[in-house]
Design an enzyme around this catalytic site. Structure first.
Site, PDB file in Angstrom:
ATOM      1  CG  ASP A  54      -1.606  -1.139   1.595  1.00 43.32           C
ATOM      2  OD1 ASP A  54      -1.556  -2.096   0.819  1.00 43.32           O
ATOM      3  OD2 ASP A  54      -2.254  -1.153   2.657  1.00 43.32           O
ATOM      4  CG  ASP A 172      -5.226   0.008   6.806  1.00 41.75           C
ATOM      5  OD1 ASP A 172      -4.152  -0.321   7.327  1.00 41.75           O
ATOM      6  OD2 ASP A 172      -5.952  -0.780   6.166  1.00 41.75           O
TER       7      ASP A 172
HETATM    8  C1  FRU Z   1      -3.975  -3.505   2.707  1.00 40.72           C
HETATM    9  C2  FRU Z   1      -3.359  -3.981   4.011  1.00 40.72           C
HETATM   10  C3  FRU Z   1      -3.694  -3.009   5.126  1.00 40.72           C
HETATM   11  C4  FRU Z   1      -2.576  -3.243   6.105  1.00 40.72           C
HETATM   12  C5  FRU Z   1      -1.413  -3.513   5.192  1.00 40.72           C
HETATM   13  C6  FRU Z   1      -0.412  -4.489   5.729  1.00 40.72           C
HETATM   14  O1  FRU Z   1      -3.334  -3.992   1.575  1.00 40.72           O
HETATM   15  O2  FRU Z   1      -3.807  -5.283   4.296  1.00 40.72           O
HETATM   16  O3  FRU Z   1      -4.976  -3.169   5.673  1.00 40.72           O
HETATM   17  O4  FRU Z   1      -2.368  -2.133   6.924  1.00 40.72           O
HETATM   18  O5  FRU Z   1      -1.945  -3.999   3.976  1.00 40.72           O
HETATM   19  O6  FRU Z   1       0.733  -4.545   4.926  1.00 40.72           O
END
Ligand code: FRU
Length: 481
Positions: A54, A172
């Site tokens: 992300d 997040d």
């Molecule tokens: C989304 C996610 C988020 C988390 C991150 C972990 O792709 O699953 O919810 O914070 O990736 O790498």
């Protein structure tokens, strides 16, 4: 443990985490020469080595844009999360910066950044492994920087210890300021496994008050909503998120997890969000997830992870995995978000490869990094076939006026398809890079982002029965090699 240098007058002490940071950058520099460059992208942000997912902390601070990303430097698969970091003067040219956050007791999951005077603040999810079911816990942490490069974690962490319903999935944070207050949205779920987004506010980023559930699945929108974002766009409010567990419906929701948005109205007095338009996907390609936006000078920009969970990541054998899409500017037209490549992308045009007509069944070679502008008569079928000069990279882009759909087909049934009714221009802009394709139809009302893996540059064949007007530009490199 503190290691002190031998300077007698003012001993400089390095903490364990400072030493780990220095060692990590040395490790990254040491591993870079091992990367196989064949699929390395020329104008998309990628990890210098190892794994990326992300986008995080997309923001503007002290004259520059900053973009962080979920990062595991030690392997090209997901592992204990760090935050990688790049900066840019224009959202097109990117500089690699030292890794911003390293995991300690917590893994540094996704989050966001805000600028407070000279200070930059990061708010992220601390994901901790526990020894009791469900074997993890998520809370929200802060980290600060005075120079936009070196980050230290706040000693009062966590600032948000738990979700109101006790769900372990609480992650997040996306922070923004409205008036004199900070707001944050967080991804979570109900105890019966329905995705939801929570809204909080704070005067100082440290003490948070829970306000409301901003949005929630009624059962048909997945078990978890990751990476929420919430912003005003052209007079409406947009709740953007990445639902996990939505079922495919015909041509819709065919990726492992989805990314999309709900348009509605919102009132900061009552904190009520009233959805007006149902969930729509933001991008219709194979690889677009965890999109995050930022605003600067009245413009709203988005970037997403240019990959997907639980699919083959072809480049991982080359010592790296994952990329960011090009940054796009967002506007709202009627009930849909329009995504446009930035004007600055035009400056990347190095030289013209082609400006003329590609006759039916004619073939032309293109460099790895190419922008294509394609114009045909949309009353008739259009079909482009792209492949690697030395193999791989097979992808078909089609338009069929009888069905009214655009198709991006990676072969063997790996197809994405969506209705297209042009709202203005009927040309396509296609951005090709060493392992990617981004197709912007018309004004950006329909966009596909898909990873494809050609070897030795691209070969374009016009499979339509009409001749097509083609402009092709070789694009300059804007990221470290
Ligand atoms: C989304 C996610 C988020 C988390 C991150 C972990 O792709 O699953 O919810 O914070 O990736 O790498």
């Amino acid at each position: 443990v503190l290691l002190c240098t031998l300077a007698v007058v003012s001993p400089k002490c390095l903490s364990d985490i400072d030493i780990a940071k220095v060692e990590l950058e040395e490790y990254i520099d040491f591993k870079i020469p091992d990367i196989n460059p064949r699929y390395r992208l020329h104008y998309h942000v990628t990890p210098p080595v190892g794994w990326m997912n992300d986008p995080n902390g997309f923001s503007y601070h002290d004259g520059e844009f900053h973009l962080f990303y979920q990062y595991y430097p030690y392997d090209s698969v997901w592992g204990p999360m760090h935050w990688g970091h790049v900066s840019s003067p224009d959202l097109v040219h990117w500089n690699q910066l030292p890794t911003a956050l390293l995991p300690e007791n917590e893994q540094c999951f996704s989050g966001s950044a805000v600028s407070i005077g000279d200070t930059m603040a990061l708010m992220y999810t601390a994901h901790e492994v526990t020894d009791k079911e469900p074997y993890y816990n998520e809370s929200q942490y802060l980290a600060f920087s005075d120079d936009g490069i070196d980050f230290y974690k706040y000693e009062g962490n966590p600032v948000l210890p738990a979700a109101p319903n006790g769900s372990p999935d609480f992650r997040d944070p996306k922070v923004w300021k409205y008036g004199n207050e900070w707001y944050v949205v967080l991804g979570s779920k109900t105890l019966d496994q329905r995705g939801r987004v929570l809204l909080y506010k704070s005067k100082d980023l440290k003490d948070w008050e829970f306000l409301t559930v901003l949005g929630e699945s009624q059962g048909d929108m997945g078990y978890m909503w990751e990476c929420p974002d919430f912003f005003e766009l052209d007079g409406k409010f947009v709740l953007l998120m990445s639902p996990q567990g939505m079922k495919a419906e015909g041509d819709r929701y065919k990726n492992t997890h989805q990314n999309g948005y709900i348009i509605g109205s919102f009132d900061y007095e009552t904190n009520e969000f009233h959805p007006e338009v149902d969930f729509q996907e933001m991008d219709f390609g194979h690889d677009f997830y965890a999109a995050q936006t930022t605003e600067h000078n009245g413009k709203r920009y988005v970037v997403a992870w240019f990959s997907m969970w639980e699919v083959p990541h072809v480049e991982d054998v080359d010592g790296w995995s994952g990329a960011m899409t090009i940054v796009r500017e967002l506007t709202l037209v009627d009930d849909r978000i329009i995504m446009k490549p930035l004007d600055e992308m035009i400056d990347l045009r190095h030289h013209t490869i082609m400006h003329g007509r590609l006759r039916s069944h004619e073939v032309t070679a293109l460099p790895q990094a190419t922008e294509l502008i394609v114009e045909g008569n949309i009353k008739q079928k259009i079909e482009l076939y792209l492949q690697g000069v030395d193999g791989g990279g097979k992808v078909w882009v089609r338009w069929d006026p009888a069905v009214g759909k655009v198709v991006v087909d990676r072969g063997a049934g790996d197809v994405r398809r969506v209705e297209w009714s042009p709202i203005g221009s009927t040309t396509w802009r296609i951005f090709l890079d060493a392992s990617s394709l981004e197709l912007f139809c018309g004004e950006g009302e329909v966009v596909f982002s898909s990873r494809v893996y050609p070897l030795g540059g691209w070969k374009l064949t016009n499979l339509s029965s009409q001749s097509l007007k083609i402009e092709a530009y070789h694009l300059k490199r804007t990221v470290p090699a």
